[in-house]
Design an enzyme around this catalytic site. Structure first.
Site, PDB file in Angstrom:
ATOM      1  N   TYR A 124       0.810  -1.144  -0.064  1.00  0.00           N
ATOM      2  CA  TYR A 124       0.175  -0.027  -0.003  1.00  0.00           C
ATOM      3  C   TYR A 124       1.023   1.382   0.058  1.00  0.00           C
ATOM      4  O   TYR A 124       1.947   1.231   0.461  1.00  0.00           O
ATOM      5  CB  TYR A 124      -0.955   0.019   1.145  1.00  0.00           C
ATOM      6  CG  TYR A 124      -2.117  -0.653   1.111  1.00  0.00           C
ATOM      7  CD1 TYR A 124      -3.143  -0.488   0.632  1.00  0.00           C
ATOM      8  CD2 TYR A 124      -1.981  -2.022   1.912  1.00  0.00           C
ATOM      9  CE1 TYR A 124      -4.354  -1.300   0.459  1.00  0.00           C
ATOM     10  CE2 TYR A 124      -3.260  -2.841   1.878  1.00  0.00           C
ATOM     11  CZ  TYR A 124      -4.201  -2.389   1.242  1.00  0.00           C
ATOM     12  OH  TYR A 124      -5.459  -3.175   1.205  1.00  0.00           O
ATOM     13  N   HIS A 136     -10.825  -2.622  -1.493  1.00  0.00           N
ATOM     14  CA  HIS A 136     -11.594  -2.040  -0.466  1.00  0.00           C
ATOM     15  C   HIS A 136     -12.714  -1.180  -1.086  1.00  0.00           C
ATOM     16  O   HIS A 136     -12.237  -0.302  -1.904  1.00  0.00           O
ATOM     17  CB  HIS A 136     -10.879  -1.108   0.567  1.00  0.00           C
ATOM     18  CG  HIS A 136     -10.128  -2.147   1.634  1.00  0.00           C
ATOM     19  ND1 HIS A 136     -10.281  -2.481   2.739  1.00  0.00           N
ATOM     20  CD2 HIS A 136      -8.769  -2.516   1.128  1.00  0.00           C
ATOM     21  CE1 HIS A 136      -9.081  -3.099   3.331  1.00  0.00           C
ATOM     22  NE2 HIS A 136      -7.988  -3.064   2.487  1.00  0.00           N
ATOM     23  N   TYR A 183      -1.197  -9.797   0.516  1.00  0.00           N
ATOM     24  CA  TYR A 183       0.065  -9.371   1.366  1.00  0.00           C
ATOM     25  C   TYR A 183       0.122  -9.994   2.883  1.00  0.00           C
ATOM     26  O   TYR A 183      -1.009 -10.310   3.293  1.00  0.00           O
ATOM     27  CB  TYR A 183       0.062  -7.977   1.443  1.00  0.00           C
ATOM     28  CG  TYR A 183      -1.089  -7.336   1.951  1.00  0.00           C
ATOM     29  CD1 TYR A 183      -1.387  -7.167   3.287  1.00  0.00           C
ATOM     30  CD2 TYR A 183      -1.952  -6.814   1.116  1.00  0.00           C
ATOM     31  CE1 TYR A 183      -2.359  -6.642   3.652  1.00  0.00           C
ATOM     32  CE2 TYR A 183      -3.368  -6.294   1.588  1.00  0.00           C
ATOM     33  CZ  TYR A 183      -3.368  -5.831   2.921  1.00  0.00           C
ATOM     34  OH  TYR A 183      -4.596  -5.455   3.195  1.00  0.00           O
ATOM     35  N   HIS A 208      -7.433  -8.241  -2.714  1.00  0.00           N
ATOM     36  CA  HIS A 208      -8.710  -7.526  -2.320  1.00  0.00           C
ATOM     37  C   HIS A 208      -8.620  -6.141  -2.640  1.00  0.00           C
ATOM     38  O   HIS A 208      -7.723  -5.222  -2.662  1.00  0.00           O
ATOM     39  CB  HIS A 208      -9.222  -7.829  -1.098  1.00  0.00           C
ATOM     40  CG  HIS A 208      -8.435  -7.309   0.020  1.00  0.00           C
ATOM     41  ND1 HIS A 208      -6.931  -7.716   0.555  1.00  0.00           N
ATOM     42  CD2 HIS A 208      -8.271  -5.964   0.794  1.00  0.00           C
ATOM     43  CE1 HIS A 208      -6.484  -7.016   1.340  1.00  0.00           C
ATOM     44  NE2 HIS A 208      -7.045  -5.864   1.289  1.00  0.00           N
ATOM     45  N   ARG A 257      -3.443 -11.758   3.583  1.00  0.00           N
ATOM     46  CA  ARG A 257      -4.539 -11.443   2.820  1.00  0.00           C
ATOM     47  C   ARG A 257      -5.092 -11.993   1.496  1.00  0.00           C
ATOM     48  O   ARG A 257      -3.788 -11.654   0.659  1.00  0.00           O
ATOM     49  CB  ARG A 257      -4.998  -9.941   3.015  1.00  0.00           C
ATOM     50  CG  ARG A 257      -4.718  -9.149   4.262  1.00  0.00           C
ATOM     51  CD  ARG A 257      -5.921  -9.378   5.096  1.00  0.00           C
ATOM     52  NE  ARG A 257      -7.327  -9.731   4.654  1.00  0.00           N
ATOM     53  CZ  ARG A 257      -8.211  -9.179   4.227  1.00  0.00           C
ATOM     54  NH1 ARG A 257      -8.101  -7.724   4.451  1.00  0.00           N
ATOM     55  NH2 ARG A 257      -9.491  -9.565   3.796  1.00  0.00           N
TER      56      ARG A 257
END
Ligand SMILES: [Fe+2]
Lengths: 245, 204
Positions: free
Chosen positions: A111, A165, A150, A163, A160
């Site tokens: 991120y 959000h 990640y 995905h 995770r």
């Protein structure tokens, strides 16, 4: 004869379908989950109204994450995808003119955020942030790259699933929803403590977007379809008869 | 007269996670391609009514302030009108947005809203409700967004007549919904996710 509709209170939320506040396998929920019973009451104007967002807040690339953080002539690295679908209420009616915001990691699972220290590299051409406003009947779409899985500090070796959000508004403030979209076939889905806060396979399936070959652009971009359902209001239909008939 | 039953399930919620800022307040953590963050400014010109500032923290069960929460509020203008498409009682103050979004400060956890004191709106059966602001909280560790309300501790009479507050069985918990007046136009409203001061959260 025609039909008119009278909108009533919001249909109560199905709390058995939604995740519990406390899901101990997801460790952050332990100290952040309310323990007292929720106070229930029928919706009032405060919950049946919602802010207005106009298209004039949008920049031309807000729904194109491949280019909205890229230098001129460059683009984000990763598998190019279109994400599209419809925002509906529980009555099956599309919700137009509502704000949809999305954010995600880059193709390496990193991120663009100062608290993310994962060793995967940042992509200088990828910001990971986008938004759009739904069209007539609630349809939306955006272009991005497929995010990577990640690792995250939880159980020692938790990853995770890939995905995206989502944050969605709707026409009443109690419809406010934040959720995540997963990708069909990802082996991390069934291992993830956050996914497993969901109470049924059906609920997981509702957040898992299938590959949509029909919307894929040959030699260019694959597509995934993700519909989102917000709460609805009780609706009562009245027949309108003409005078004298 | 027929009622059509709901035929789709609401999409399940998932936590906003620790990086909600990227999508919702992208200018908060770094420079973004958006020129401003939505919900940061609730007043776009001179507004009617009393301008107020509400500050607070969201505390976890160990008493630590959350530094990664996002808080949104929604309220009517000073005359009690919502700037919403389905507001049918009149036209709201054109300089007031009604909706605000704040994130906890990444170091201290403090959130802040610059808004106006809300007017009153009718509740169940047309009974007027005490002035209040609708609140929604999300964060890492919160699986589904939490709804609550801010009432005001200097509205004693209106609060005592409010149809929602009077439903609360344990009246001692009503104080978890009260913003405390801290000076002219200044209120403090803390949210406790757990513990002896746990805020009353709603299922509406
Ligand atoms: Fe994430």
């Amino acid at each position: 004869m025609s039909l008119s509709v009278q909108k009533g209170k919001f249909i109560p939320r199905d709390r058995e379908w939604q995740p519990e506040a406390l899901t101990p396998a997801y460790k952050s929920s332990v100290k952040r989950s309310p323990q007292a019973a929720l106070l229930s009451f029928p919706s009032t104007l405060s919950e049946e109204t919602s802010p207005i967002f106009n298209n004039n807040i949008l920049g031309p690339l807000d729904n194109d994450l491949i280019f909205n953080h890229a230098k001129p002539g460059e683009s984000a690295i990763g598998a190019r995808i279109i994400v599209h679908g419809q925002i509906l209420d529980e009555n099956g009616i599309g919700i137009p003119d509502t704000l949809v915001e999305f954010w995600q990691a880059n193709a390496g699972g990193r991120y663009r955020h100062k608290n993310d220290r994962y060793l995967a590299n940042l992509d200088p051409n990828f910001g990971g942030c986008g938004r759009t406003i739904t069209a007539e009947n609630g349809f939306y779409e955006f272009r991005t790259i497929q995010p990577g899985p990640y690792p995250w500090p939880n159980g020692g070796n938790d990853w995770r699933p890939a995905h995206i959000h989502f944050s969605i508004f709707g026409y009443g403030f109690v419809q406010r929803l934040i959720t995540q979209m997963y990708f069909e076939g990802d082996p991390h889905i069934k291992l993830c403590p956050i996914v497993n806060s969901l109470t049924s396979k059906e609920a997981v399936d509702a957040l898992t977007a299938p590959l949509d070959m029909k919307r894929t652009i040959p030699m260019n971009c694959r597509a995934f379809k993700f519909n989102i359902v917000l709460r609805g209001r009780h609706q009562t239909y009245f027949e309108n008869r003409k005078e004298g008939l | 007269m027929t009622e059509r039953l709901n035929n789709l399930k609401e999409s399940p919620s998932q936590t906003a996670g620790p990086y909600v800022h990227i999508g919702c307040t992208p200018n908060f953590s770094s420079k973004s391609s958006y020129s401003y963050d939505l919900g940061k400014t609730m007043k776009i010109g001179p507004v009617l009514g009393e301008e107020i500032t509400i500050v607070g923290y969201v505390f976890d069960g160990a008493g630590a302030p959350l530094c990664d929460a996002m808080i949104e509020i929604w309220q009517p203008d000073a005359a009690g009108l919502f700037p919403a498409t389905n507001e049918t009682r009149g036209i709201a103050d054109p300089n007031f947005m009604g909706w605000g979004r704040s994130t906890s400060d990444m170091n201290t956890g403090e959130f802040i809203f610059e808004t106006v004191k809300p007017g009153t709106v009718p509740g169940p059966d047309g009974v007027m409700q005490a002035p209040h602001i609708t609140v929604w909280v999300v964060a890492r560790g919160i699986n589904i967004g939490l709804h609550t309300r801010i009432y005001f501790n200097d509205e004693t009479i209106a609060n005592s007549l409010d149809p929602i507050l009077s439903q609360i069985k344990n009246q001692k918990r009503v104080e978890t919904l009260l913003a405390l007046k801290k000076g002219v136009g200044r209120y403090q409203f803390d949210i406790h996710l757990q513990g002896p001061h746990e805020t009353i959260f709603f299922d509406i």
